[in-house]
Design an enzyme around this catalytic site. Sequence first.
Site, mmCIF file in Angstrom:
data_model
loop_
_atom_site.group_PDB
_atom_site.id
_atom_site.type_symbol
_atom_site.label_atom_id
_atom_site.label_comp_id
_atom_site.label_asym_id
_atom_site.label_seq_id
_atom_site.Cartn_x
_atom_site.Cartn_y
_atom_site.Cartn_z
ATOM 1 N N HIS A 143 7.086 27.056 27.134
ATOM 2 C CA HIS A 143 8.139 27.185 26.124
ATOM 3 C C HIS A 143 8.896 28.509 26.290
ATOM 4 O O HIS A 143 10.131 28.533 26.308
ATOM 5 C CB HIS A 143 7.510 27.085 24.724
ATOM 6 C CG HIS A 143 8.471 27.309 23.598
ATOM 7 N ND1 HIS A 143 9.016 26.282 22.855
ATOM 8 C CD2 HIS A 143 8.987 28.457 23.093
ATOM 9 C CE1 HIS A 143 9.829 26.793 21.947
ATOM 10 N NE2 HIS A 143 9.834 28.107 22.060
ATOM 11 N N GLU A 144 8.142 29.595 26.423
ATOM 12 C CA GLU A 144 8.800 30.916 26.532
ATOM 13 C C GLU A 144 9.591 31.030 27.835
ATOM 14 O O GLU A 144 10.698 31.574 27.853
ATOM 15 C CB GLU A 144 7.758 32.042 26.434
ATOM 16 C CG GLU A 144 6.982 32.077 25.114
ATOM 17 C CD GLU A 144 7.881 32.146 23.882
ATOM 18 O OE1 GLU A 144 8.986 32.707 23.970
ATOM 19 O OE2 GLU A 144 7.469 31.613 22.830
ATOM 20 N N HIS A 147 13.008 29.375 27.593
ATOM 21 C CA HIS A 147 14.077 30.198 26.992
ATOM 22 C C HIS A 147 14.756 31.035 28.085
ATOM 23 O O HIS A 147 15.979 31.194 28.072
ATOM 24 C CB HIS A 147 13.504 31.151 25.936
ATOM 25 C CG HIS A 147 13.244 30.526 24.590
ATOM 26 N ND1 HIS A 147 14.210 29.836 23.882
ATOM 27 C CD2 HIS A 147 12.133 30.506 23.811
ATOM 28 C CE1 HIS A 147 13.697 29.418 22.722
ATOM 29 N NE2 HIS A 147 12.438 29.803 22.657
HETATM 30 ZN ZN LIG Z 1 11.024 29.581 21.194
#
Ligand SMILES: [Zn+2]
Length: 240
Positions: A143-144, A147
């Site tokens: 997830h990170e 980004h």
């Molecule tokens: Zn996030």
Amino acid sequence: MSTFRILAATLLVSWLGTLSGCATTTEGGAVGADRSQLLLVSSEQLNEMAAQSYAKLKADAARQGALNRDPAMLQRVRTVASRIEPQTATFRPDAPRWNWEVNVLNSDQLNAFCMPGGKIMFYSGLITQLRLTDDEIAMVMGHEIAHALREHSREHMSQAIAAQTAIGVGAALLGLGEGSAGLANAGYETLIATRFSRSDESEADRIGLELAARAGYDPRAGVTLWQKMIAAKKSGRQPE
Ligand SMILES: [Zn+2]
């Protein structure tokens, strides 16, 4: 600022808008994440700013004796990262060659982030308090990293620039042309304290899930991770 400079700045903005304003930062992958984005700041500028902020964060943590305190935990986090990094090629061919860095900050905070250009920091509290499995660490990591692949910070900064007045935009852009000092000063707060939008978050969830699955981790960990996050929130601990 003279009328000429304002005019020049305005022209520069419309030129940037025409030539490089809107693009997608990633290929779609299986999840189809290739929405067009407003991008007025270069990746190089933002990556440089991120690298400087990350170095400062590491130096501050080391001074406080809070950097990579637990070798076993660091090894776990770095192993997950090393399996996910090659999978980023699905979304961006350039990403596997980024100067990836992975460290663990000794902190009670339930937090983790990946700054532009692949600078990852896990907070030990997230792993110990939620008793994360490797699969769950991979979900957070994916997830990170998503980004960063989608360059959500760069998009946010571009939107902020676009929202300003012509004079503000001109000053910012002309300032950028004179070096990255202005950007570097914006530093840590801009990149880490950024609140991503809901659409950014769901984009990061979709890409992150695919990255973790491609790296061989169990995507069902996405469910248990959320159950743990919700439980933590109910008991008054706020996951970032
Ligand atoms: Zn996030």
